[in-house]
Scaffold this active site. Structure first.
Site, mmCIF file in Angstrom:
data_model
loop_
_atom_site.group_PDB
_atom_site.id
_atom_site.type_symbol
_atom_site.label_atom_id
_atom_site.label_comp_id
_atom_site.label_asym_id
_atom_site.label_seq_id
_atom_site.Cartn_x
_atom_site.Cartn_y
_atom_site.Cartn_z
ATOM 1 N N PRO A 54 79.893 89.145 -13.072
ATOM 2 C CA PRO A 54 79.051 88.384 -14.002
ATOM 3 C C PRO A 54 78.560 87.049 -13.451
ATOM 4 O O PRO A 54 79.315 86.334 -12.779
ATOM 5 C CB PRO A 54 79.973 88.131 -15.199
ATOM 6 C CG PRO A 54 81.205 88.918 -14.976
ATOM 7 C CD PRO A 54 81.176 89.524 -13.640
ATOM 8 N N ASN A 55 77.332 86.736 -13.773
ATOM 9 C CA ASN A 55 76.683 85.445 -13.485
ATOM 10 C C ASN A 55 76.282 85.239 -12.025
ATOM 11 O O ASN A 55 75.599 84.270 -11.709
ATOM 12 C CB ASN A 55 77.555 84.261 -13.951
ATOM 13 C CG ASN A 55 77.869 84.331 -15.435
ATOM 14 O OD1 ASN A 55 76.954 84.467 -16.242
ATOM 15 N ND2 ASN A 55 79.131 84.287 -15.804
ATOM 16 N N ARG A 67 72.567 78.488 -10.565
ATOM 17 C CA ARG A 67 73.867 78.345 -11.229
ATOM 18 C C ARG A 67 74.721 77.302 -10.494
ATOM 19 O O ARG A 67 75.108 77.529 -9.336
ATOM 20 C CB ARG A 67 74.590 79.697 -11.199
ATOM 21 C CG ARG A 67 75.979 79.641 -11.758
ATOM 22 C CD ARG A 67 76.752 80.932 -11.489
ATOM 23 N NE ARG A 67 78.064 80.841 -12.115
ATOM 24 C CZ ARG A 67 79.071 81.646 -11.839
ATOM 25 N NH1 ARG A 67 78.925 82.628 -10.972
ATOM 26 N NH2 ARG A 67 80.227 81.494 -12.442
ATOM 27 N N TYR A 115 78.065 76.491 -6.036
ATOM 28 C CA TYR A 115 77.731 77.791 -5.443
ATOM 29 C C TYR A 115 76.586 77.738 -4.436
ATOM 30 O O TYR A 115 76.240 78.763 -3.846
ATOM 31 C CB TYR A 115 77.405 78.796 -6.559
ATOM 32 C CG TYR A 115 78.581 79.050 -7.481
ATOM 33 C CD1 TYR A 115 79.715 79.709 -7.013
ATOM 34 C CD2 TYR A 115 78.577 78.600 -8.803
ATOM 35 C CE1 TYR A 115 80.808 79.917 -7.844
ATOM 36 C CE2 TYR A 115 79.670 78.812 -9.638
ATOM 37 C CZ TYR A 115 80.779 79.473 -9.153
ATOM 38 O OH TYR A 115 81.867 79.685 -9.971
ATOM 39 N N ASN A 128 83.186 90.673 -5.225
ATOM 40 C CA ASN A 128 83.313 89.352 -5.842
ATOM 41 C C ASN A 128 83.394 89.609 -7.348
ATOM 42 O O ASN A 128 82.367 89.780 -8.018
ATOM 43 C CB ASN A 128 82.127 88.442 -5.509
ATOM 44 C CG ASN A 128 82.346 87.033 -6.059
ATOM 45 O OD1 ASN A 128 83.193 86.821 -6.926
ATOM 46 N ND2 ASN A 128 81.585 86.070 -5.561
ATOM 47 N N ALA A 172 84.313 85.960 -12.765
ATOM 48 C CA ALA A 172 85.354 85.562 -13.724
ATOM 49 C C ALA A 172 86.366 86.676 -14.002
ATOM 50 O O ALA A 172 87.514 86.402 -14.376
ATOM 51 C CB ALA A 172 84.708 85.085 -15.023
ATOM 52 N N ASP A 195 93.231 97.611 -11.960
ATOM 53 C CA ASP A 195 93.706 98.997 -11.920
ATOM 54 C C ASP A 195 92.702 99.897 -11.205
ATOM 55 O O ASP A 195 93.098 100.808 -10.465
ATOM 56 C CB ASP A 195 93.965 99.517 -13.342
ATOM 57 C CG ASP A 195 95.247 98.937 -13.940
ATOM 58 O OD1 ASP A 195 96.022 98.289 -13.194
ATOM 59 O OD2 ASP A 195 95.466 99.118 -15.150
ATOM 60 N N GLU A 205 88.369 91.073 -1.229
ATOM 61 C CA GLU A 205 87.982 90.218 -2.366
ATOM 62 C C GLU A 205 87.310 88.978 -1.786
ATOM 63 O O GLU A 205 87.862 88.344 -0.878
ATOM 64 C CB GLU A 205 89.248 89.827 -3.147
ATOM 65 C CG GLU A 205 88.981 88.861 -4.296
ATOM 66 C CD GLU A 205 90.278 88.398 -4.976
ATOM 67 O OE1 GLU A 205 91.346 89.031 -4.781
ATOM 68 O OE2 GLU A 205 90.213 87.387 -5.694
ATOM 69 N N HIS A 227 85.044 85.236 -2.563
ATOM 70 C CA HIS A 227 84.560 84.206 -3.473
ATOM 71 C C HIS A 227 83.712 83.225 -2.686
ATOM 72 O O HIS A 227 84.042 82.885 -1.541
ATOM 73 C CB HIS A 227 85.725 83.467 -4.142
ATOM 74 C CG HIS A 227 86.600 84.380 -4.936
ATOM 75 N ND1 HIS A 227 86.225 84.826 -6.186
ATOM 76 C CD2 HIS A 227 87.775 84.967 -4.641
ATOM 77 C CE1 HIS A 227 87.164 85.651 -6.637
ATOM 78 N NE2 HIS A 227 88.116 85.764 -5.717
ATOM 79 N N ARG A 270 89.872 74.610 -7.680
ATOM 80 C CA ARG A 270 89.099 74.313 -8.900
ATOM 81 C C ARG A 270 90.015 74.280 -10.132
ATOM 82 O O ARG A 270 91.183 73.957 -10.013
ATOM 83 C CB ARG A 270 87.958 75.318 -9.017
ATOM 84 C CG ARG A 270 86.984 75.232 -7.820
ATOM 85 C CD ARG A 270 85.874 76.245 -7.903
ATOM 86 N NE ARG A 270 85.078 76.055 -9.117
ATOM 87 C CZ ARG A 270 84.257 77.001 -9.622
ATOM 88 N NH1 ARG A 270 84.150 78.174 -9.014
ATOM 89 N NH2 ARG A 270 83.574 76.755 -10.709
ATOM 90 N N ARG A 305 91.446 79.222 -12.629
ATOM 91 C CA ARG A 305 90.899 79.987 -11.494
ATOM 92 C C ARG A 305 91.925 80.186 -10.380
ATOM 93 O O ARG A 305 91.652 80.861 -9.387
ATOM 94 C CB ARG A 305 89.677 79.271 -10.904
ATOM 95 C CG ARG A 305 88.514 79.163 -11.857
ATOM 96 C CD ARG A 305 87.287 78.563 -11.168
ATOM 97 N NE ARG A 305 86.394 77.985 -12.141
ATOM 98 C CZ ARG A 305 85.462 78.668 -12.815
ATOM 99 N NH1 ARG A 305 85.290 79.953 -12.593
ATOM 100 N NH2 ARG A 305 84.697 78.060 -13.700
#
Ligand code: DQA
Length: 143
Positions: free
Chosen positions: A11-12, A19, A24, A75, A78, A88, A99, A101, A108, A112
């Site tokens: 999301p986002n 943003r 970012y 990524n 949230a 899962d 993973e 970011h 932060r 988070r």
């Protein structure tokens, strides 16, 4: 034939560029997609980049990657911090999971600091801006 890699964004992240640019950066989402596809090509990887705000859609994509033994760069945005359903689905993967970011979530806000995904990831890359994705591609190319 180039090895396939699936990059999934949560999301986002489609709002990159506008943003919270202080966190970012100013690279837009479509620039990120180009960058990642090109970075993959340079490493002999055939990269597909997707984005969704839907937990359900993300889980469907993770199941597809599991069935096709496709490595995933994720990524989770949230979802990282609370989605046991995404965790899962990640646990079902049959090829490496990195993973990523853009920011360093550990530096932060408190909420988070914990990732529910990291425990089932092959590795985690965070804090290098959009370069985090390119580093993840490099990691996949060595696995
Ligand atoms: C993020 C960090 C998350 O905490 C946040 O919710 C995001 C983006 C990152 O790439 O830095 O949406 O995953």
């Amino acid at each position: 034939m180039n090895r396939r890699v699936l990059v999934i964004n949560g999301p986002n992240l489609n709002r990159l560029g506008t943003r919270e640019p202080d966190i970012y950066g100013t690279t837009t989402y479509s620039e990120l997609v180009e960058l990642v596809i090109q970075g993959g090509n340079d490493l002999g990887l055939s990269v597909e980049v997707r984005q969704t705000a839907s937990e359900s859609e993300m889980i469907t994509w993770l199941h597809e990657a599991s069935d096709s033994q496709t490595p995933v760069i994720l990524n989770p945005a949230a979802f990282t911090h609370y989605s046991y359903a995404i965790r899962d689905a990640c646990a079902l993967l049959t090829a490496p999971l990195i993973e990523v970011h853009i920011s360093n979530p550990s530096s932060r806000e408190e909420f988070r600091h914990h990732s529910v995904i990291s425990g089932v990831a092959t590795g985690v890359i965070a804090g290098f801006g959009t370069n985090s994705y390119l580093l993840a591609l490099r990691a996949i190319s060595t696995l």
